[in-house]
Each structure stands twice: as structure tokens, then as C-alpha cells.
Design an enzyme around this catalytic site. Sequence first.
Site, PDB file in Angstrom:
ATOM      1  N   GLU A  57      10.324   0.667  10.385  1.00 33.71           N
ATOM      2  CA  GLU A  57      11.289   1.741  10.156  1.00 33.71           C
ATOM      3  C   GLU A  57      10.534   3.031  10.427  1.00 33.71           C
ATOM      4  O   GLU A  57       9.667   3.422   9.653  1.00 33.71           O
ATOM      5  CB  GLU A  57      11.806   1.656   8.722  1.00 33.71           C
ATOM      6  CG  GLU A  57      13.145   2.318   8.545  1.00 33.71           C
ATOM      7  CD  GLU A  57      13.000   3.739   8.084  1.00 33.71           C
ATOM      8  OE1 GLU A  57      12.910   4.622   8.982  1.00 33.71           O
ATOM      9  OE2 GLU A  57      12.981   3.973   6.884  1.00 33.71           O
ATOM     10  N   LYS A 116       0.843  -1.199   0.000  1.00 32.56           N
ATOM     11  CA  LYS A 116       0.000   0.000   0.000  1.00 32.56           C
ATOM     12  C   LYS A 116       0.880   1.252   0.000  1.00 32.56           C
ATOM     13  O   LYS A 116       1.611   1.495   0.957  1.00 32.56           O
ATOM     14  CB  LYS A 116      -0.905   0.057   1.227  1.00 32.56           C
ATOM     15  CG  LYS A 116      -1.884   1.222   1.122  1.00 32.56           C
ATOM     16  CD  LYS A 116      -2.586   1.535   2.423  1.00 32.56           C
ATOM     17  CE  LYS A 116      -1.877   2.571   3.245  1.00 32.56           C
ATOM     18  NZ  LYS A 116      -1.806   3.904   2.644  1.00 32.56           N
TER      19      LYS A 116
HETATM   20  P1  NDP Z   1       1.833   7.405   8.944  1.00 31.86           P
HETATM   21  O1  NDP Z   1       2.643   6.566   9.842  1.00 31.86           O
HETATM   22  O2  NDP Z   1       0.406   7.634   9.287  1.00 31.86           O
HETATM   23  O3  NDP Z   1       1.863   6.824   7.451  1.00 31.86           O
HETATM   24  C1  NDP Z   1       2.718   5.797   6.972  1.00 31.86           C
HETATM   25  C2  NDP Z   1       1.903   4.752   6.189  1.00 31.86           C
HETATM   26  O4  NDP Z   1       1.079   3.989   7.080  1.00 31.86           O
HETATM   27  C3  NDP Z   1       0.947   5.347   5.166  1.00 31.86           C
HETATM   28  O5  NDP Z   1       0.857   4.510   4.045  1.00 31.86           O
HETATM   29  C4  NDP Z   1      -0.345   5.387   5.963  1.00 31.86           C
HETATM   30  O6  NDP Z   1      -1.477   5.528   5.155  1.00 31.86           O
HETATM   31  C5  NDP Z   1      -0.296   4.067   6.691  1.00 31.86           C
HETATM   32  N1  NDP Z   1      -1.122   3.986   7.887  1.00 31.86           N
HETATM   33  C6  NDP Z   1      -1.684   4.992   8.615  1.00 31.86           C
HETATM   34  N2  NDP Z   1      -2.375   4.499   9.664  1.00 31.86           N
HETATM   35  C7  NDP Z   1      -2.247   3.148   9.613  1.00 31.86           C
HETATM   36  C8  NDP Z   1      -2.708   2.080  10.432  1.00 31.86           C
HETATM   37  N3  NDP Z   1      -3.449   2.293  11.514  1.00 31.86           N
HETATM   38  N4  NDP Z   1      -2.386   0.807  10.093  1.00 31.86           N
HETATM   39  C9  NDP Z   1      -1.620   0.575   9.015  1.00 31.86           C
HETATM   40  N5  NDP Z   1      -1.158   1.537   8.196  1.00 31.86           N
HETATM   41  C10 NDP Z   1      -1.444   2.817   8.490  1.00 31.86           C
HETATM   42  O7  NDP Z   1       2.547   8.782   8.765  1.00 31.86           O
HETATM   43  P2  NDP Z   1       1.859  10.168   8.339  1.00 31.86           P
HETATM   44  O8  NDP Z   1       1.777  10.206   6.894  1.00 31.86           O
HETATM   45  O9  NDP Z   1       0.586  10.405   9.074  1.00 31.86           O
HETATM   46  O10 NDP Z   1       2.914  11.205   8.885  1.00 31.86           O
HETATM   47  C11 NDP Z   1       2.868  11.616  10.237  1.00 31.86           C
HETATM   48  C12 NDP Z   1       4.231  11.829  10.784  1.00 31.86           C
HETATM   49  O11 NDP Z   1       4.953  10.603  10.694  1.00 31.86           O
HETATM   50  C13 NDP Z   1       5.079  12.799  10.001  1.00 31.86           C
HETATM   51  O12 NDP Z   1       4.847  14.089  10.411  1.00 31.86           O
HETATM   52  C14 NDP Z   1       6.449  12.321  10.301  1.00 31.86           C
HETATM   53  O13 NDP Z   1       6.872  12.895  11.501  1.00 31.86           O
HETATM   54  C15 NDP Z   1       6.315  10.847  10.458  1.00 31.86           C
HETATM   55  N6  NDP Z   1       6.704  10.068   9.284  1.00 31.86           N
HETATM   56  C16 NDP Z   1       7.860   9.369   9.334  1.00 31.86           C
HETATM   57  C17 NDP Z   1       8.272   8.659   8.230  1.00 31.86           C
HETATM   58  C18 NDP Z   1       9.535   7.888   8.237  1.00 31.86           C
HETATM   59  O14 NDP Z   1      10.038   7.552   7.167  1.00 31.86           O
HETATM   60  N7  NDP Z   1      10.069   7.550   9.373  1.00 31.86           N
HETATM   61  C19 NDP Z   1       7.510   8.659   6.980  1.00 31.86           C
HETATM   62  C20 NDP Z   1       6.269   9.373   7.062  1.00 31.86           C
HETATM   63  C21 NDP Z   1       5.918  10.047   8.180  1.00 31.86           C
HETATM   64  P3  NDP Z   1      -1.941   7.028   4.775  1.00 31.86           P
HETATM   65  O15 NDP Z   1      -0.875   7.648   3.966  1.00 31.86           O
HETATM   66  O16 NDP Z   1      -3.159   6.880   4.021  1.00 31.86           O
HETATM   67  O17 NDP Z   1      -2.169   7.735   6.076  1.00 31.86           O
END
Ligand code: NDP
Length: 491
Positions: free
Chosen positions: A269, A195
Site C-alpha cells: 500500500e 515493525k
Molecule cells: P518509507 O517507505 O521509508 O517508510 C515506511 C516503513 O518502511 C517504515 O517503517 C520504514 O522504516 C520502513 N522501511 C524503510 N526502508 C525500508 C526497507 N529498505 N525495507 C523495509 N522496510 C523499510 O517512508 P518514509 O517514512 O521515508 O517517507 C518517505 C515518503 O514516503 C513520504 O514523504 C511520503 O511521500 C511517502 N509515504 C507514504 C506513505 C503511505 O501511506 N502511502 C506512508 C509514509 C510515507 P523507518 O520509519 O525507520 O524509515
Amino acid sequence: MTDLDRKQDRAPVPKDWTYAPAPESRDIVRLRERYGHFIGGEWVEPAETYETISPATEESLALIGEGTEEEVDAAVAAARDAFANGWSALPGSERAKYLFRIARILQERSREFAVLESLNGGKPIKESRDVDLPLAAAHFFYYAGWADKLEYAFPNRRPKPVGVAGQIIPWNFPLLMLAWKIAPALACGNTVVLKPAETTPLTALLFCDVLRQAELPPGVVNIVTGDGRTGAAIVDHPGVDKIAFTGSTEVGKAIQRRLAGTGKKLTLELGGKAANIVFDDCALDQAVEGIVNGIYFNQGHVCCAGSRLFAQESIYEPLVDKLKRRLETLRVGDPLDKNTDVGAINSKMQLERIVELVEAGKDEGAEIYQPPCRLPERGYWFVPTVFTNVAQSYRIAQEEIFGPVLSVLTFRTPEEAVEKANNTPYGLSAGVWTEKGSRILWMAQRLRAGVVWANTFNRFDPTSPFGGYKESGFGREGGLHGLEPYLRFDE
Ligand code: NDP
């Protein structure tokens, strides 16, 4: 006839000679009006859709499927079928051929992918062109090489594929994170349900076309788009044997809780708050470039971004002066312009989070510096920002901002630098700038971070394992270590 004569009055007349626009053409990308899910090698019409936009202009790009539990179920069934009926039994050398093909097609179509990545995600074209795409192809090349050597990689341990891998990726490096996940999974003989993030699905969907071109057997890779609910459906599905997640620490913790006791394998990660530590004996101008690359690369939307700068007190003033001057030369704007250094913030929600944390920094007493900068009227933008006078307890020194915002702190001795750098719940990466090799090693042994860069920052290579300590997660991606989560070793 010269080029200029030929172009005549079609040639744009620059208003001044500092930087003329150098936009990359969008024509190479053919977008469909709507996209379904890619399940069992076919496009499946989604039950529900949402709009994906360009964060630089807020224009709508396409309608995307909002994956339901039933659609996830169909994808897992297709992956299971492909696993049981051919893929897992294929000799490693045959699996490698597909991976090599995918790598080569990605190289051939790299301009198309780079333009689409910048359009949908907001990152500067020079980054998607020169970093994301070459690294994505390199990952497939690298893991193609391992596919028929697993017995040598893990001698006497009889490596076998795990089964169906559920993979959930974020929006900061959409295609690259897909490559990090899919390449080792396939090399080890697993099948995949992936996804992409809600805001950046388009390169993953274009990748399905690469899979067809490579004639990958149907069902080996399935892409289901949607938001967190779709991700949760993948995590909870009983037919999935392993979850690989990259994203926020909060969601990572929730997934770990949900998987407890299920026997599913898990790698996480997660976030970071990396220390970039600059000693007074370093090459200062080189360090300034590394600091800029460490935090403003990809608008700071980088889990391993060097968001906390630790400057040795004796060089604090010249370092901050040079940094501020360098910031004035960064060009913020159109991601598709080849001159752009800092592109658009990925989403409205992320922009609001950055603004909230920056306001908290000001309220807590840190001093803010932002270079003069004209931002486009539409889209989501944030000026590259430096905070000085930052105390370790401030939110901007503790929390992951995930934006182009740097917090500067100071130290006197190497011991103090280590103590302050490790004073975070995270432990993904760190940087050390010094001319002394012995000091680099001394620091690297003490910094609790999965990656420690020396006199550089944000360098990635498929042969090098990447992953975190503490709340930055567990498991490694890349290198020989990146194979292990996709294998089981029972007798
Ligand atoms: P998320 O952790 O919500 O998103 C990462 C992925 O997980 C997306 O594909 C998301 O879908 C999906 N996801 C969200 N909720 C669930 C769940 N309950 N079960 C399974 N999968 C899920 O990050 P955000 O995009 O909300 O970003 C928020 C914060 O996270 C940022 O401000 C940043 O600080 C941090 N972040 C860190 C990253 C890293 O590489 N370490 C990458 C991205 C964010 P969807 O996109 O539809 O929400």
C-alpha cells in the site's frame, strides 16, 4: 459555588475571547525511559537504541530499540513457534475472543492511546481521539467477526493461514495501520512480526500492554522497533511467509524486487496523488469542507490525501475565494490542544521534503497562498498552503508531497477531468463533487483509483476494502478482500 469561583485565580485569564487554549492533559500517559522489543510475550533488552521525540516540541520522549538482524530472527522464531504450537490450530471462535478483547481494551484505553499518538506523531488530538482510535478498535471488532466464518467467506476453497506475517508500517497513522495489519492476520490464524515506523513507535509499544491484558498467547504478535534496516531484515528473513508493507512507492518497489522468486506473499500500500474533482453543480460550501478535510487532515500526511484539486472553470474563482477564506480559520499549533486543526509535521526530514517541493512549485511558476499564521518557535511546522496556476507537468502536481499543500488545477468537461485525474503514476483514491448521481457513477467507472469518494473525502470504514492501482500498490486491506492476503487456498 460556581466552577469559576472554585478555580479562582488558578483559572487562566484569556487575552482575547477568540479561542482559549484547551489542552488535553498528558498525565494519563506513563512513559518508560527505555523500551525493548516485544518478543514471545516478553520485553527483550535491545542491543542498540535511539531516541524518539515529540515533533511539536523536539523533546525527547524515550529510548527505543534499534532492531538488529538477530533480534528480528528471535521475533520470527517466536512467531513461528506460536503459529505451529497452538495459534493456527485454534478454532476461529476462540481467536475471535482475543480480537474482541483487544478491541474492547482499545476502547477502554482510547484516551491514553490518543494522547500518546498525538504526542509522538504530532497529529491533532481531535483526530487521534475521533478518527484513529475509534477506527483502530472498529478494525479489531470487524475482523473478530470474520474469524470463525472464513469457510463461508470463501466457500469450497478451504482457507488456511499463511504462517508468519512480516508487517511494516509508516508514521502517519501508527496505531490505525497496526490495526489494519494485525486484525486480519490474527483473524485468519497467522502470527505476526510488526515493525512500526522509526519516528512513531510508542503506540505500538503501548499496544503490547493491551496484548498482555487480553492474554494473547506469547509469540502471536511480536513488535520489533527500528529503522529501514530492521524493516529490510524482516523482508529478507527466510522464516517469514508474507510481507504486508505500507509506505513509500520507492521502498515498496525495492521490497518487490527483493521478494521476486522467493514465493513469499506480498501486499503493498504505497503513495498517492489523489484528484479531488469539483463540478459546478455541487454544494460549494460542502465541497470546500471536503477539500480542506481532503488535504489538511493529519497535516496532509495521508497516502490518499486529495492533493490535486480539479475545479471546473466556471466555479474556479468563487471556489478558490471560499477556500482561501476557510484556510484563514484553520488553527495550526499544539497537537494536544483540542482546538487545533493542523498539528506538527511528523519529522525534520519530512518538513525538509515539503519545503523542497514547495520551493520547486514557486520556481516552476505556480502562485502560492498561505494564510497569516503564527507558528510555534520549536518543533516542525508548515503553514497550510494552496498553489494556483499549476500546470500538470509541475512537480507539485506530479509528486507526493505528503504535507499540507494543495495544488489547484482546472477542467471544463467531465472527459477532461477524467483524463487529467488519471494522468499520474499513482491510483489510490479520488473524490467527485456533484449533485448528479449519474455523473458520480460515470466518473467512478473511469477514474483509475482504488477508492472513489462521492461528495465526501477521507472516509474510512473497516468493512470497505482499501488499496491502489498502478504505483499505489496492490492488494486490499479492509473488508472481505482484506482477509485474502492472509490466507492460502491450496487443497
Ligand atoms: P518509507 O517507505 O521509508 O517508510 C515506511 C516503513 O518502511 C517504515 O517503517 C520504514 O522504516 C520502513 N522501511 C524503510 N526502508 C525500508 C526497507 N529498505 N525495507 C523495509 N522496510 C523499510 O517512508 P518514509 O517514512 O521515508 O517517507 C518517505 C515518503 O514516503 C513520504 O514523504 C511520503 O511521500 C511517502 N509515504 C507514504 C506513505 C503511505 O501511506 N502511502 C506512508 C509514509 C510515507 P523507518 O520509519 O525507520 O524509515
